[in-house]
Design an enzyme around this catalytic site. Structure first.
Site, short mmCIF file in Angstrom:
data_model
loop_
_atom_site.label_atom_id
_atom_site.label_comp_id
_atom_site.label_asym_id
_atom_site.label_seq_id
_atom_site.Cartn_x
_atom_site.Cartn_y
_atom_site.Cartn_z
N HIS A 160 15.66 -4.74 -2.16
CA HIS A 160 14.28 -5.00 -1.74
C HIS A 160 14.23 -6.18 -0.78
O HIS A 160 15.14 -7.02 -0.77
CB HIS A 160 13.41 -5.35 -2.96
CG HIS A 160 13.13 -4.22 -3.89
ND1 HIS A 160 13.38 -4.30 -5.25
CD2 HIS A 160 12.60 -2.99 -3.68
CE1 HIS A 160 13.01 -3.16 -5.83
NE2 HIS A 160 12.54 -2.35 -4.91
N CYS A 245 11.09 -9.96 -10.11
CA CYS A 245 11.01 -8.58 -10.62
C CYS A 245 10.36 -8.46 -11.99
O CYS A 245 9.85 -7.42 -12.36
CB CYS A 245 12.41 -7.97 -10.74
SG CYS A 245 13.41 -8.15 -9.27
#
Ligand code: GLY
Length: 250
Positions: A160, A245
């Protein structure tokens, strides 16, 4: 100021999630301990937690960040790009509905929160294997309605966008060299190659949460005057996860 966070405990099948790390199997007991320490750190930062139990249909489910993009003005339910993660967003959508109206990314758009980096009132949207241009343009339109600007950044490698760059607050970023162009170089800590994992840090109110075990990054961050909380992230790292996250903050 963040006042609320949603987190989800890792499940017993956490090790069955997606990973490219080659760091070995995570230890479930240790992951639970590290998750509990993370929750305590958020509470110390002044945030009230909603802690969800593990849902073993989704081994990556503790990485709740990917299921939504949230701020005090709007909550956008994502549509994960990884097939095995599609559906994680449904439970999060129900929880977020309790905090006000929500919007959603719809097919053929895909979007994961790990690709979305907020710096004040601007959002950088990573186009990656998980977030496509359609998802990015839907998010950009929604954010625009709520007074935020946005721009896209290509994520050519890695999971990401936020695997490689974080906004620390006060105009400062921390980044691997590849993403140093995102912000003004003078305001960006560029990471040493052996410490790239430490790019994923998390500003929560008066504190900056950083991963333990990265002394060069720690020194550079302390030199800028941040109050840090260091957390052992070893078991989440094995599953390609980091500090951002594990929560949705708003
Ligand atoms: N294991 C985190 C992810 O790949 O989505």
């Amino acid at each position: 100021m963040y006042t609320k966070a949603i987190v989800r405990r890792p499940g017993r099948n956490f090790a069955n999630g997606i990973t490219t790390s080659n760091l070995g199997q995570p230890d479930f007991g240790k992951a639970l301990e590290q998750h509990a320490a993370y929750c305590e750190a958020l509470i110390m930062c002044g945030v009230e937690l909603t802690i969800l139990d593990a849902d073993e249909r989704y081994p990556d489910g503790c990485f709740v960040e990917d299921t939504a993009v949230v701020n005090s003005r709007v909550k956008v339910i994502s549509r994960p790009g990884a097939d095995t993660r599609r559906g994680e967003e449904e439970a999060i959508s129900r929880v977020l509905a309790g905090f006000g109206p929500t919007e959603s990314i719809i097919a053929p758009g895909t979007l994961e929160g790990g690709d979305i980096l907020r710096a004040e009132n601007h959002y950088f949207i990573g186009i990656s294997e998980r977030t496509n241009t359609e998802g990015a343009s839907q998010l950009s339109a929604i954010l625009g309605k709520h007074g935020f600007t946005s721009s896209v950044v290509r994520v050519e490698a890695g999971l990401h966008l936020k695997s490689d760059i974080a906004y620390l607050g006060n105009g400062n970023f921390i980044s691997t060299p590849v993403f140093s162009h995102v912000a003004h170089p003078a305001n960006t800590i560029i990471l040493d190659p052996e410490e790239y994992y430490s790019a994923n840090c998390l500003r929560v109110n008066d504190y900056l949460l950083i991963a333990k075990g990265f002394p060069k990054s720690k020194k550079k961050i302390l030199d800028l005057g941040y109050n840090i909380i260091e957390l052992d992230m070893s078991e989440f790292r094995k599953m390609d996860g980091g500090l951002t996250c594990l929560s949705l903050l708003f």
